[in-house]
Structures are given as C-alpha cells and as structure tokens.
Design a protein around this motif. Structure first.
Motif, mmCIF file in Angstrom:
data_model
loop_
_atom_site.group_PDB
_atom_site.id
_atom_site.type_symbol
_atom_site.label_atom_id
_atom_site.label_comp_id
_atom_site.label_asym_id
_atom_site.label_seq_id
_atom_site.Cartn_x
_atom_site.Cartn_y
_atom_site.Cartn_z
ATOM 1 N N THR A 3 0.492 12.575 9.080
ATOM 2 C CA THR A 3 -0.171 11.356 8.637
ATOM 3 C C THR A 3 0.056 11.221 7.145
ATOM 4 O O THR A 3 -0.436 12.036 6.367
ATOM 5 N N LEU A 4 0.803 10.217 6.723
ATOM 6 C CA LEU A 4 1.074 10.051 5.310
ATOM 7 C C LEU A 4 -0.008 9.225 4.655
ATOM 8 O O LEU A 4 -0.612 8.349 5.265
ATOM 9 N N GLY A 5 -0.248 9.528 3.381
ATOM 10 C CA GLY A 5 -1.315 8.844 2.660
ATOM 11 C C GLY A 5 -0.955 7.415 2.295
ATOM 12 O O GLY A 5 0.146 6.944 2.533
ATOM 13 N N ASN A 6 -1.885 6.735 1.710
ATOM 14 C CA ASN A 6 -1.704 5.350 1.295
ATOM 15 C C ASN A 6 -1.982 5.254 -0.200
ATOM 16 O O ASN A 6 -3.132 5.165 -0.620
ATOM 17 N N PRO A 7 -0.930 5.294 -1.046
ATOM 18 C CA PRO A 7 -1.158 5.282 -2.490
ATOM 19 C C PRO A 7 -1.830 4.020 -2.985
ATOM 20 O O PRO A 7 -2.416 4.015 -4.065
#
Length: 219
Positions: A3-7
């Motif tokens: 799950t990649l973050g949301n900058p």
C-alpha cells in the motif's frame, strides 16, 4: 500486497516539532503561525500534549496540528481522538500505520536506511521522515538516497536549521522536521516568543528559497 502512501495528504514545508518538559503555551502556536509555519507537531512526550492538540485545533489557525513520537496503536488512537491531523513516528511501525490508515490520518513515518525508507512507503506512509539525518551526512545522505528512491517524499529531521532547510528544499524534499532550532524549553522559560517568530520566519524563508531553486532546476 503493498500500500503506497499519498504525499498529497502529508504536510509540506517546515514542520515545527514541539518537544518540551512542560505543557506548551499557546503563544508558541501563535508565533509559529505568524511566521508562516504550515505544520505544528506536538510530541506525545510533552506534558499535556493531547490537550494542547485539541486546543490548538479548536483555535482554527492556518497551520495543521499533529502528534509526534507516536509509537503504538493506542497512542495513534489517542492522538486522533484529540484532533491530530497527522501523525509522526520515530520508527517504522506497521501497526501504527494500519491504525492511522483506518482513521484516515496521514503518517510521516520515521526511517533511516534505504530499506527502512522503502518499507515505510510501501506500508502506507504519506511521507518518510529520515531521522536522525544529521548523524548520517545530512543533505549528502539524502541526495544519495533519492537516487534509487526518487518517488518517495522525504522529510529530513534532525539538526535542521535555516541553511539545512534550504538545502533539503533545493533537493526536492517534501518537508523538513525542525525541533530544537525552533522550539525549546528556553523559549518557554524566557518567554522569548518574538525570537521564536523571527527564527521561524527565517526557516520558512529559507525553505521557500530552496524550493524555488529546485523548481528552477538547480539543486
């Protein structure tokens, strides 16, 4: 599955770290906001941290208010209940990231090595706090890490002053965490909030100058 973050949800620019031995006075928030600091992190090691988070949120200022030194899911839940708009951790904790994700609150997740940084990002960090960056080379270390990990928004933290803030912004970092150079027990003991405001203004100005340098293609 990763799950990649949301900058886009992570505070950008100067993140002022409020770590004190006594409850933080509201004059600190006022001075930092007057200087244009966009994010205020009150560490949970500070007495009365949760009450201060709730109070500063209720004040309705322009700066985002978050909780720092979040190490357990229980601390994450308490910070969110107090009104924290973001969480900051000193280490990479999958449990904290999961708890924050369920609450919809972004995390600036602490990491240091390339493996830790990549792991934090894949576990859902909104940005990765590179800490303690001053102990491993400062801007030179960040530049080296960015080469293989260019997609990860970094937040160098540790020993950051105005000159370092400009360097990190020029490298394209997402934000910087600034602690003792801005807020210290001396400020609260002496009531030197004008000095705090001046240092904060210098830091935000340095960050903006570095960001403009990066935008112009000259890191």
């Amino acid at each position: 599955m990763t799950t990649l973050g949301n900058p886009a949800t992570a505070p950008a620019g100067v993140v002022a770290i409020v770590r004190l031995r006594t409850a933080p006075p509201d004059a600190i928030r006022t001075a930092l906001e007057d200087a244009g600091v966009p994010a205020l992190e009150i560490t949970l090691t500070t007495p009365g941290a949760e009450a201060a988070i709730a109070r500063w949120r209720a004040a309705g200022g322009a700066a985002a208010v978050g909780a720092g030194t979040v190490r357990t899911p229980d601390e994450a839940r308490r910070a969110v209940r107090a009104g924290a708009q973001f969480l900051v951790t000193p280490t990479t904790s999958a449990a904290v990231l999961e708890t924050a994700g369920e609450a919809g609150v972004p995390v600036l997740c602490g990491a240091l090595t390339p493996t830790e940084i990549d792991t934090a990002w894949r576990l859902g960090a909104a940005a990765v706090k590179v800490f303690p960056v001053d102990a491993v080379g400062g801007p030179a270390y960040v530049r080296a890490v960015q080469a293989p990990l260019p997609d990860i928004p970094l937040v160098p933290t540790g020993g950051v002053d105005a000159a370092a803030a400009r360097s990190y912004a020029a490298l394209g970092c997402h934000a910087v965490g600034v602690g003792g150079h801005l807020v210290s027990d001396r400020v609260t003991a002496t009531g030197d909030f004008d000095g705090l405001r001046a240092r904060a203004a210098a830091l935000t100005g340095a960050w903006q100058a570095g960001a403009a340098q990066h935008a112009g293609g000259t890191p």
